[in-house]
Design an enzyme around this catalytic site. Sequence first.
Site, PDB file in Angstrom:
ATOM      1  CE  LYS A   1      20.363  21.729  67.109  1.00  0.00           C
ATOM      2  NZ  LYS A   1      19.510  20.517  67.232  1.00  0.00           N
TER       3      LYS A   1
ATOM      4  CD  GLU B   1      22.053  27.447  82.518  1.00  0.00           C
ATOM      5  OE1 GLU B   1      22.635  26.707  83.340  1.00  0.00           O
ATOM      6  OE2 GLU B   1      21.699  28.606  82.787  1.00  0.00           O
TER       7      GLU B   1
ATOM      8  CD  GLU C   1      25.465  15.597  83.819  1.00  0.00           C
ATOM      9  OE1 GLU C   1      26.048  15.870  82.747  1.00  0.00           O
ATOM     10  OE2 GLU C   1      24.527  16.254  84.240  1.00  0.00           O
TER      11      GLU C   1
ATOM     12  CB  CYS D   1      22.353  19.148  83.741  1.00  0.00           C
ATOM     13  SG  CYS D   1      21.105  20.387  83.495  1.00  0.00           S
TER      14      CYS D   1
HETATM   15  P1  ADP Z   1      23.138  15.440  74.538  1.00  0.00           P
HETATM   16  O1  ADP Z   1      24.309  14.507  74.479  1.00  0.00           O
HETATM   17  O2  ADP Z   1      22.546  15.547  75.871  1.00  0.00           O
HETATM   18  O3  ADP Z   1      22.153  15.219  73.439  1.00  0.00           O
HETATM   19  P2  ADP Z   1      24.259  17.613  73.088  1.00  0.00           P
HETATM   20  O4  ADP Z   1      25.131  18.684  73.585  1.00  0.00           O
HETATM   21  O5  ADP Z   1      24.824  16.645  72.102  1.00  0.00           O
HETATM   22  O6  ADP Z   1      23.717  16.893  74.376  1.00  0.00           O
HETATM   23  O7  ADP Z   1      22.941  18.205  72.447  1.00  0.00           O
HETATM   24  C1  ADP Z   1      22.279  19.362  72.910  1.00  0.00           C
HETATM   25  C2  ADP Z   1      21.816  20.156  71.706  1.00  0.00           C
HETATM   26  O8  ADP Z   1      22.973  20.569  70.972  1.00  0.00           O
HETATM   27  C3  ADP Z   1      20.955  19.361  70.724  1.00  0.00           C
HETATM   28  O9  ADP Z   1      19.978  20.215  70.176  1.00  0.00           O
HETATM   29  C4  ADP Z   1      21.951  18.965  69.673  1.00  0.00           C
HETATM   30  O10 ADP Z   1      21.364  18.692  68.421  1.00  0.00           O
HETATM   31  C5  ADP Z   1      22.817  20.203  69.609  1.00  0.00           C
HETATM   32  N1  ADP Z   1      24.147  20.013  69.008  1.00  0.00           N
HETATM   33  C6  ADP Z   1      24.930  18.923  69.039  1.00  0.00           C
HETATM   34  N2  ADP Z   1      26.075  19.165  68.372  1.00  0.00           N
HETATM   35  C7  ADP Z   1      26.008  20.443  67.911  1.00  0.00           C
HETATM   36  C8  ADP Z   1      26.875  21.298  67.163  1.00  0.00           C
HETATM   37  N3  ADP Z   1      28.051  20.881  66.731  1.00  0.00           N
HETATM   38  N4  ADP Z   1      26.459  22.558  66.904  1.00  0.00           N
HETATM   39  C9  ADP Z   1      25.272  23.004  67.337  1.00  0.00           C
HETATM   40  N5  ADP Z   1      24.421  22.243  68.049  1.00  0.00           N
HETATM   41  C10 ADP Z   1      24.768  20.996  68.340  1.00  0.00           C
END
Ligand code: ADP
Length: 530
Positions: free
Chosen positions: A224, A299, A430, A333
């Site tokens: 994903k 990570e 960050e 990061c």
């Molecule tokens: P950022 O703020 O850097 O975008 P995120 O942690 O929100 O970091 O996003 C990293 C990945 O996690 C993306 O692919 C995002 O779509 C996914 N993501 C965000 N929320 C969820 C969730 N509840 N379950 C699974 N994946 C998620």
Amino acid sequence: MKVARLARMAAMARNKLLCSSHLASMHISTPTSRQISMKTEGLTARLNSAGLLRTQGLIGGKWTDAYDGKTIQVLNPATGEVVADVPCMGGKETNDAISSAHDAFYSWSNLTCTERSKHLRTWYNLLISHKEELGQLITLEQGKPLKEAIGEVNYGASFIEFFAEEAKRVYGDIIPATLGDRRLLVLKQPVGVVGAITPWNFPLAMITRKVGPALACGCTVVIKPSELTPLTALAAAELALQAGIPPGVLNVVMGNAPDIGNALLASSQVRKITFTGSTAVGKKLMEGAAGTVKRVSLELGGNAPCIIFDDADLDVAVKGSLAAKFRNSGQTCVCANRLIVQEGIYDKFAEAFSKAVQNLQVGDGFSEGVVQGPLINESAVQKVESFVQDAISKGAKVLLGGKRHSLGMTFYEPTVIGDVKSEMILSREEVFGPVAPLMRFKTEEEAISIANNTNAGLAAYIFTNNIQRSWRVTEALEYGLVGVNEGLISTEVAPFGGVKQSGIGREGSKYGMDEYLELKYVCLGDMNRK
Ligand code: ADP
């Protein structure tokens, strides 16, 4: 002009809304509204003719729309233009992708290591032969300068090459037995179906760093990618198919992140979640994985200290900290988040560093000479602004920049802030943007204490010409990676990962294979019988 710009900004804000899990219905369109903007049309047409502009998910080797036809827009962060629409998938599509990966697991894991290695090597060759197009795709949807984007393709592809070789080195063990009629063995076997969730800041490399070892070990994967940057992932998947990697071995779904995440977590066929992203989401995934006792690799966020000692070589320290801070406009990061500078060199360093930062050319990543692209979206800029305001209100001094760039959109001026203190948000969280906060320290002990005063523990950097100090401080730093007199340290051959709340597990290197392998102990009894 102003109205058009505001509309683009609003579109960008909506895109972030969707991806932060508030599924904004206004942002979802039907496939009939698919559009490619005029400005990017030429580029997307070229990518399309090379077969690399894929705008559907990949399930069981078939390019697939969302089952309800909904889509989400992918935007160019430098212009706000719509690049493409991709499917807004959810739990149903994810469950089908999991079934496909599960069906493909038996035959993929039963290939010989040489056969899997050859597939990965072919995929690597295709990634490299399309590095220009993949780089363009990365710049288009992520914003980083084209040269840096092509650098990411080389870096990303290197994981596929490295793990193509490691596929042949999954050695087991023979353990000396404690009883004479026994023989004790350890087999290493693939964990099974892997769910890989990746962020937008390295649209290719964060995928290949996970998928390379997973496939090398014999696992199959449901990826994903971030909804902000799915096109690079889809192009890489297209090249994987062209490389002959069988249908179902590698699947890609995108759309409603929480729905997709929950489907991956709920499935007992998914045996491992590997995630790169925010600490908040990582914690949720770790919690969710408990339901089916899945393995997790995480990570997560960092808060990298970059310690510059009085005895450092000034030029090396400026060059190294500049690279550590401003790579990808500060959106990694492992970017230096705190420049912790000893008082004897502080003024000289601040002046030389600010001069170097002033020379960084900001602009659209496709423009010649640009080394700083836009931030990913409006909320990223707002976060940077709020951190800078907080620091100024608490007495920090803006030495350079400190505001949005005159280019507008999500461009922010490369910024240096002096006299940052530990109570300011800039030093605690960050910033994920082009802002370098400088903090002062007197003694080595104080520097270590400031550096370790955080829940994060991913990357740290030190600049010193004293070899004993470099060892002492490296050993005292509570971090997973340490750069000594060097600001760019990531490579496929070394382990990448954090301690404390920066994560669990390691990616890259021979250690990266362990994350996708189970150990099976075998005891052969009755071995003395003739
Ligand atoms: P950022 O703020 O850097 O975008 P995120 O942690 O929100 O970091 O996003 C990293 C990945 O996690 C993306 O692919 C995002 O779509 C996914 N993501 C965000 N929320 C969820 C969730 N509840 N379950 C699974 N994946 C998620």
